[in-house]
Scaffold this active site. Structure first.
Site, PDB file in Angstrom:
ATOM      1  N   ASP A   1       0.823  -1.208   0.000  1.00  0.00           N
ATOM      2  CA  ASP A   1       0.000   0.000   0.000  1.00  0.00           C
ATOM      3  C   ASP A   1       0.855   1.256   0.000  1.00  0.00           C
ATOM      4  OD1 ASP A   1      -2.128  -1.733   0.298  1.00  0.00           O
ATOM      5  OD2 ASP A   1      -2.919  -0.778   2.099  1.00  0.00           O
ATOM      6  N   ASP A   2       0.238   2.329  -0.439  1.00  0.00           N
ATOM      7  CA  ASP A   2       0.737   3.698  -0.327  1.00  0.00           C
ATOM      8  C   ASP A   2       1.698   4.073  -1.442  1.00  0.00           C
ATOM      9  OD1 ASP A   2      -0.899   4.080   1.871  1.00  0.00           O
ATOM     10  OD2 ASP A   2       0.654   3.584   3.307  1.00  0.00           O
ATOM     11  N   HIS A   4      -6.032   3.020  -3.993  1.00  0.00           N
ATOM     12  CA  HIS A   4      -5.931   3.208  -2.540  1.00  0.00           C
ATOM     13  C   HIS A   4      -6.241   4.667  -2.197  1.00  0.00           C
ATOM     14  CE1 HIS A   4      -4.716   1.976   1.445  1.00  0.00           C
ATOM     15  NE2 HIS A   4      -3.649   2.749   1.485  1.00  0.00           N
ATOM     16  N   HIS A  27      -5.436   9.527   0.654  1.00  0.00           N
ATOM     17  CA  HIS A  27      -5.252   8.612   1.786  1.00  0.00           C
ATOM     18  C   HIS A  27      -6.059   9.032   3.022  1.00  0.00           C
ATOM     19  CE1 HIS A  27      -3.000   5.903   4.564  1.00  0.00           C
ATOM     20  NE2 HIS A  27      -2.897   5.171   3.463  1.00  0.00           N
ATOM     21  N   HIS A  32       3.682  -2.247   3.233  1.00  0.00           N
ATOM     22  CA  HIS A  32       3.681  -0.867   2.751  1.00  0.00           C
ATOM     23  C   HIS A  32       4.970  -0.561   2.009  1.00  0.00           C
ATOM     24  CE1 HIS A  32       0.610  -0.844   5.856  1.00  0.00           C
ATOM     25  NE2 HIS A  32       0.079   0.173   5.200  1.00  0.00           N
TER      26      HIS A  32
END
Length: 176
Positions: free
Chosen positions: A22-23, A73, A77, A170
């Site tokens: 993620d991210d 995603h 955020h 991540h």
């Protein structure tokens, strides 16, 4: 009343898992991850924070060119359960547009909410936007916490992972 499917894992007797990241991170961090995945011929799903993708679309394109899935995603955020329906729609649609432009194709139509927080209302909104498959996870290591060493992270993964597990990691700078 859009229907949605929350995916935490996959029921299977096969020794298969889903590795997800993620991210967003810098060239150095993301390239290092891509190099390690290539070294071991492992494919992953990258859930992109699209604001980072917008700043460096070549990294997102590299993910796709190496055979990985790229998914949504959000753009900024946010914790999506705190947004109005309009704010949530705007953020998810903008992320979709940015990712599509970066990779020059439609992304994998999976959505992962930041922090993993989702409720019925926000799930229905995300589904109505075009993302009925909401990817969560059953293995998390809190790898984003700098206090967790690489060894801690590996041990948690090995301890918690089963056939069909979805592992959350991540691609942030300065973590193990």
């Amino acid at each position: 009343d859009a229907k949605y499917n929350l995916i935490y894992d996959v029921v299977t007797d096969e020794k298969k898992i889903a590795l997800t990241f993620d991210d967003w991170g810098t060239d150095y961090t993301v390239t290092k991850i891509l190099d390690i995945l290539a070294q071991y011929d492992v494919k992953a799903t990258f859930f992109l924070r699209a604001k980072g993708t917008e700043a460096n679309p070549n990294l997102a394109r590299a993910m796709v060119e190496e055979g990985h899935d790229v998914a949504n995603h959000t753009y900024t955020h946010p914790v999506i359960t705190t947004l109005t329906p309009e704010q949530l729609q705007e953020d998810v649609v903008k992320a979709h547009q940015v990712i599509t432009e970066a990779i020059q194709q439609k992304p994998t139509m999976l959505f992962r909410p930041p922090t993993g927080e989702i409720d019925d209302k926000s799930a229905k909104i995300v589904s109505a936007i075009g993302y009925p498959e909401i990817a969560l996870y059953d293995v998390t290591t809190f790898d984003w916490d700098i206090r967790n060493s690489a060894e801690d992270i590996v041990n948690k993964i090995m301890e918690k992972t089963e056939n069909g597990s979805v592992i959350l990691l991540h691609m942030l700078d300065d973590i193990h």
